[in-house]
Design an enzyme around this catalytic site. Structure first.
Site, PDB file in Angstrom:
ATOM      1  N   ASP A 126       0.708   3.576   2.396  1.00 37.69           N
ATOM      2  CA  ASP A 126       0.564   4.163   3.723  1.00 37.69           C
ATOM      3  C   ASP A 126      -0.559   5.189   3.667  1.00 37.69           C
ATOM      4  OD1 ASP A 126       1.760   3.763   6.373  1.00 37.69           O
ATOM      5  OD2 ASP A 126       2.238   5.884   6.281  1.00 37.69           O
ATOM      6  N   ASP A 166       0.843  -1.196   0.000  1.00 38.34           N
ATOM      7  CA  ASP A 166       0.000   0.000   0.000  1.00 38.34           C
ATOM      8  C   ASP A 166       0.875   1.242   0.000  1.00 38.34           C
ATOM      9  OD1 ASP A 166       0.255   1.081   3.002  1.00 38.34           O
ATOM     10  OD2 ASP A 166       0.214  -1.114   3.057  1.00 38.34           O
TER      11      ASP A 166
END
Length: 290
Positions: free
Chosen positions: A212, A210
């Site tokens: 973050d 991802d």
């Protein structure tokens, strides 16, 4: 020459390695308590490999409760010469996209609730972690990833946070814009420091799941999306690991970067002042110099 023994510490989503011959789960007792789980030991292309699921099978350990000292000590007792740490992480860089791998070469340690050294009162030692990963091992991991068609980035700074919660947006932006970190995770510290104290070559393969929380187009971290990406990353990680025996070979020379001699000039406590109880606990980690 010594025998190469490859240790793999599997992070979130990576709980086994398929294809090991003569594989068996072994219990390894250490003076630092029980490791995260039993260790799967076998051979692949004639090279001994030892696999440890960092969070335990079934994912029972949080990043803070992982018994890092016991894990590294257990690897040392099994004769492991090279540790490849496979870890899920978030990315602070647009070009380091979910599904990419990053061969980490630097760390920023923001953990605070973990035991970070095998040494202490009664037996003091200071090892250098200026270069906390092994460049030779990192090159092998990069080559393995490229051979499997995995998009891989050579070099990156890993911000190790305590967790278990993910970052606030303010923290994420600070880590990215002010501190210059490239990826973020919760598990590779103090693991890397302990591997250096144990004189084991170590490298981190950060698997991006991802962006973050800094990324405006992606918002907050979505655990369902992370799990979906983890599944694909875990398959890539297993393929990468299967390439390592062929790249590292069965015979191993001394590390050109000195990882396997990190304690050579690190111990400060005079022999007659060393705590016998602590010395006994260090029989595997520091056995070479004791």
């Amino acid at each position: 020459m010594a025998e190469t023994v490859i240790g793999v510490i599997g992070g979130s989503g990576v709980y086994e390695i398929a294809g090991l011959e003569e594989a068996e789960w072994r219990r390894v007792d250490t003076p630092w308590g029980a490791p995260s789980d039993e260790i799967l030991v076998g051979r692949l292309e004639g090279v001994t490999m030892a696999f440890l699921p960092r969070h335990g099978r079934g994912h029972v350990h949080s990043p803070t409760s992982v018994p890092y000292r016991a894990n590294i000590d257990a690897m040392k007792r099994l004769g492991v010469t090279d540790i490849v740490s496979v870890s899920a992480c978030g990315s602070f860089r647009e070009e380091m996209a979910p599904g990419d791998f990053v061969v980490v070469d630097q760390f920023i340690d923001r953990t605070f609730a973990r035991e970070k050294s095998f040494f202490g009162e009664g037996f003091v030692a200071h090892v250098s972690v200026a270069h906390p990963t092994c460049a030779r091992l990192g090159a092998a991991v990069k080559a393995a990833a490229e051979a499997e068609g995995i998009r891989v980035h050579d070099g990156g700074t890993y911000l190790a946070m305590e967790g278990p919660q993910f970052s606030t947006i303010a923290e994420s932006r600070m880590y990215r814009d002010v501190w210059g970190a490239d990826v973020i995770g919760m598990t590779n510290m103090p693991e890397a420091k302990l591997a250096r104290e144990a004189e084991i070559c170590y490298v981190t393969v950060a698997m991006v799941t991802d962006y973050d929380s800094w990324h405006e187009d992606h918002g907050t971290v979505d655990i369902t999306e992370i799990i979906a990406t983890l599944t694909g990353n875990a398959d890539k990680a297993r393929r990468l690991v299967r390439r390592l025996p062929g790249l590292l070979g069965g015979a191993r020379e001394a590390c050109a970067h000195g990882c396997d001699r990190a304690l050579e000039h690190a111990v400060l406590t005079a022999p007659d002042k060393r705590d016998p109880a602590l010395v006994a606990k260090l029989d595997a980690v520091a056995g070479r110099i004791l």
